[in-house]
Design an enzyme around this catalytic site. Sequence first.
Site, PDB file in Angstrom:
ATOM      1  N   SER A 146       0.811  -1.247  -0.061  1.00 56.76           N
ATOM      2  CA  SER A 146       0.064  -0.083   0.055  1.00 56.76           C
ATOM      3  C   SER A 146       0.878   1.300  -0.096  1.00 56.76           C
ATOM      4  O   SER A 146       1.987   1.263   0.677  1.00 56.76           O
ATOM      5  CB  SER A 146      -0.801   0.002   1.348  1.00 56.76           C
ATOM      6  OG  SER A 146      -1.450   1.433   1.567  1.00 56.76           O
ATOM      7  N   TYR A 160      -1.946  -0.994  10.164  1.00 57.37           N
ATOM      8  CA  TYR A 160      -2.076  -1.364   8.943  1.00 57.37           C
ATOM      9  C   TYR A 160      -0.782  -0.924   7.960  1.00 57.37           C
ATOM     10  O   TYR A 160      -0.452  -1.837   7.244  1.00 57.37           O
ATOM     11  CB  TYR A 160      -3.386  -0.946   8.225  1.00 57.37           C
ATOM     12  CG  TYR A 160      -3.358  -1.213   6.733  1.00 57.37           C
ATOM     13  CD1 TYR A 160      -4.073  -2.418   6.233  1.00 57.37           C
ATOM     14  CD2 TYR A 160      -3.214  -0.223   5.838  1.00 57.37           C
ATOM     15  CE1 TYR A 160      -4.195  -2.669   4.983  1.00 57.37           C
ATOM     16  CE2 TYR A 160      -3.384  -0.288   4.426  1.00 57.37           C
ATOM     17  CZ  TYR A 160      -3.895  -1.337   3.950  1.00 57.37           C
ATOM     18  OH  TYR A 160      -4.150  -1.649   2.596  1.00 57.37           O
TER      19      TYR A 160
HETATM   20  P1  NAP Z   1     -11.703  -5.984  -0.313  1.00 51.85           P
HETATM   21  O1  NAP Z   1     -12.420  -5.304  -1.236  1.00 51.85           O
HETATM   22  O2  NAP Z   1     -12.062  -5.659   1.296  1.00 51.85           O
HETATM   23  O3  NAP Z   1     -11.469  -7.399  -0.410  1.00 51.85           O
HETATM   24  C1  NAP Z   1     -10.819  -8.078   0.722  1.00 51.85           C
HETATM   25  C2  NAP Z   1     -10.640  -9.593  -0.043  1.00 51.85           C
HETATM   26  O4  NAP Z   1      -9.737 -10.407   0.781  1.00 51.85           O
HETATM   27  C3  NAP Z   1     -11.806 -10.400   0.006  1.00 51.85           C
HETATM   28  O5  NAP Z   1     -11.991 -11.603  -1.079  1.00 51.85           O
HETATM   29  C4  NAP Z   1     -11.788 -11.094   1.235  1.00 51.85           C
HETATM   30  O6  NAP Z   1     -12.663 -12.198   1.290  1.00 51.85           O
HETATM   31  C5  NAP Z   1     -10.624 -11.516   1.318  1.00 51.85           C
HETATM   32  N1  NAP Z   1      -9.947 -11.723   2.920  1.00 51.85           N
HETATM   33  C6  NAP Z   1      -9.918 -10.952   3.785  1.00 51.85           C
HETATM   34  N2  NAP Z   1      -9.466 -11.613   4.763  1.00 51.85           N
HETATM   35  C7  NAP Z   1      -9.136 -12.719   4.428  1.00 51.85           C
HETATM   36  C8  NAP Z   1      -8.571 -13.852   5.000  1.00 51.85           C
HETATM   37  N3  NAP Z   1      -8.126 -13.998   6.394  1.00 51.85           N
HETATM   38  N4  NAP Z   1      -8.124 -14.842   4.339  1.00 51.85           N
HETATM   39  C9  NAP Z   1      -8.373 -14.960   2.956  1.00 51.85           C
HETATM   40  N5  NAP Z   1      -9.004 -14.032   2.368  1.00 51.85           N
HETATM   41  C10 NAP Z   1      -9.372 -13.038   3.039  1.00 51.85           C
HETATM   42  O7  NAP Z   1     -10.157  -5.572  -0.325  1.00 51.85           O
HETATM   43  P2  NAP Z   1      -9.277  -4.652  -1.350  1.00 51.85           P
HETATM   44  O8  NAP Z   1      -9.394  -3.203  -1.130  1.00 51.85           O
HETATM   45  O9  NAP Z   1      -9.609  -5.364  -2.756  1.00 51.85           O
HETATM   46  O10 NAP Z   1      -7.861  -5.194  -0.892  1.00 51.85           O
HETATM   47  C11 NAP Z   1      -7.110  -5.957  -1.414  1.00 51.85           C
HETATM   48  C12 NAP Z   1      -5.647  -5.739  -1.180  1.00 51.85           C
HETATM   49  O11 NAP Z   1      -5.279  -4.436  -1.717  1.00 51.85           O
HETATM   50  C13 NAP Z   1      -5.410  -5.900   0.297  1.00 51.85           C
HETATM   51  O12 NAP Z   1      -4.174  -6.425   0.743  1.00 51.85           O
HETATM   52  C14 NAP Z   1      -5.289  -4.252   0.948  1.00 51.85           C
HETATM   53  O13 NAP Z   1      -4.584  -4.298   1.996  1.00 51.85           O
HETATM   54  C15 NAP Z   1      -4.582  -3.661  -0.474  1.00 51.85           C
HETATM   55  N6  NAP Z   1      -4.901  -2.382  -0.677  1.00 51.85           N
HETATM   56  C16 NAP Z   1      -6.090  -1.750  -1.019  1.00 51.85           C
HETATM   57  C17 NAP Z   1      -6.284  -0.528  -1.118  1.00 51.85           C
HETATM   58  C18 NAP Z   1      -7.686   0.256  -1.277  1.00 51.85           C
HETATM   59  O14 NAP Z   1      -7.613   1.296  -1.045  1.00 51.85           O
HETATM   60  N7  NAP Z   1      -8.654  -0.641  -1.400  1.00 51.85           N
HETATM   61  C19 NAP Z   1      -5.263   0.333  -1.015  1.00 51.85           C
HETATM   62  C20 NAP Z   1      -3.810  -0.223  -0.910  1.00 51.85           C
HETATM   63  C21 NAP Z   1      -3.832  -1.439  -0.518  1.00 51.85           C
HETATM   64  P3  NAP Z   1     -14.176 -12.387   1.605  1.00 51.85           P
HETATM   65  O15 NAP Z   1     -15.029 -12.059   0.524  1.00 51.85           O
HETATM   66  O16 NAP Z   1     -14.644 -13.852   1.787  1.00 51.85           O
HETATM   67  O17 NAP Z   1     -14.371 -11.638   2.851  1.00 51.85           O
END
Ligand code: NAP
Length: 247
Positions: A146, A160
């Site tokens: 991130s 985080y």
């Molecule tokens: P999201 O929409 O909240 O989706 C999270 C995904 O991770 C879902 O598929 C969820 O599964 C799964 N998950 C959560 N906990 C888990 C666990 N313990 N074991 C296996 N799967 C798990 O998140 P996102 O925004 O796409 O983020 C994806 C990645 O990008 C993360 O690492 C996040 O830190 C990073 N990131 C995001 C942003 C942002 O602004 N969105 C920015 C920087 C980095 P379920 O559907 O079953 O709950």
Amino acid sequence: MNASQPILIVTGGSRGIGASVAVGAARRGYGVVINYKDNRKQADAIVSEIVEAGGKAVAIQGDVGREPDVERLFSETDKALGHVTALVNNAGILGPLGRIETVPGPALAELFAINVAGAMLCAREAVKRMSTKHGGKGGAIVNVSSALARLGGAGETVPYAATKGAIETFTFGLAQEVVSEGIRVNAVAPGVIDTEIHPADRMARLGPALPMKRPGRPDEVANAILWLLSSEASYVSGAILGVSGAR
Ligand code: NAP
């Protein structure tokens, strides 16, 4: 099973960035494993979208914060599609929000178990299968960091941000450890991306203040991840690619 088809595991592939990676990878010819924790319905919907478009995909439940689940994720992948050749360590949670004085210990432990140890355990299982040292054919790993690893997250998401700092150090180190065994390891560092990870009011609050005056889309991060996985990035390893709209 087609022995020459690349096989991707994307952790947290049921929603957000992970779902976009899964769909994009299937379009590029990968057989895709969509890992999820709770959301079976959404994981199945992504599988159906891929299969209806002529691709190959399966959904496998597993909490990356639990070692037996990670081991089962990889052994079930072996059986369903064959040995993994690409891993995207995408599953992650925001964890406790607020200043450090308010952070509960168990929530911190859970955050590090999922965001840091989870990615390391998945990488461990992938290296066992990809490394030429173990008879594998090589592969590529992309970790999802991130922009907050660099910005720090003061006032809201310091724990985080610290997990993502750990992910970046892990990326440099692991890249050097396995580069001579046919495995490239890189990371992307997304800025604010419009997904369900954010509390409801956050996008409206943060979006207009961002340098591009908007958050990023999941597919904009997925495209960077898919490039890092591809042979077009054949000399790229140990890199952290920012996908943050100049944040
Ligand atoms: P999201 O929409 O909240 O989706 C999270 C995904 O991770 C879902 O598929 C969820 O599964 C799964 N998950 C959560 N906990 C888990 C666990 N313990 N074991 C296996 N799967 C798990 O998140 P996102 O925004 O796409 O983020 C994806 C990645 O990008 C993360 O690492 C996040 O830190 C990073 N990131 C995001 C942003 C942002 O602004 N969105 C920015 C920087 C980095 P379920 O559907 O079953 O709950």
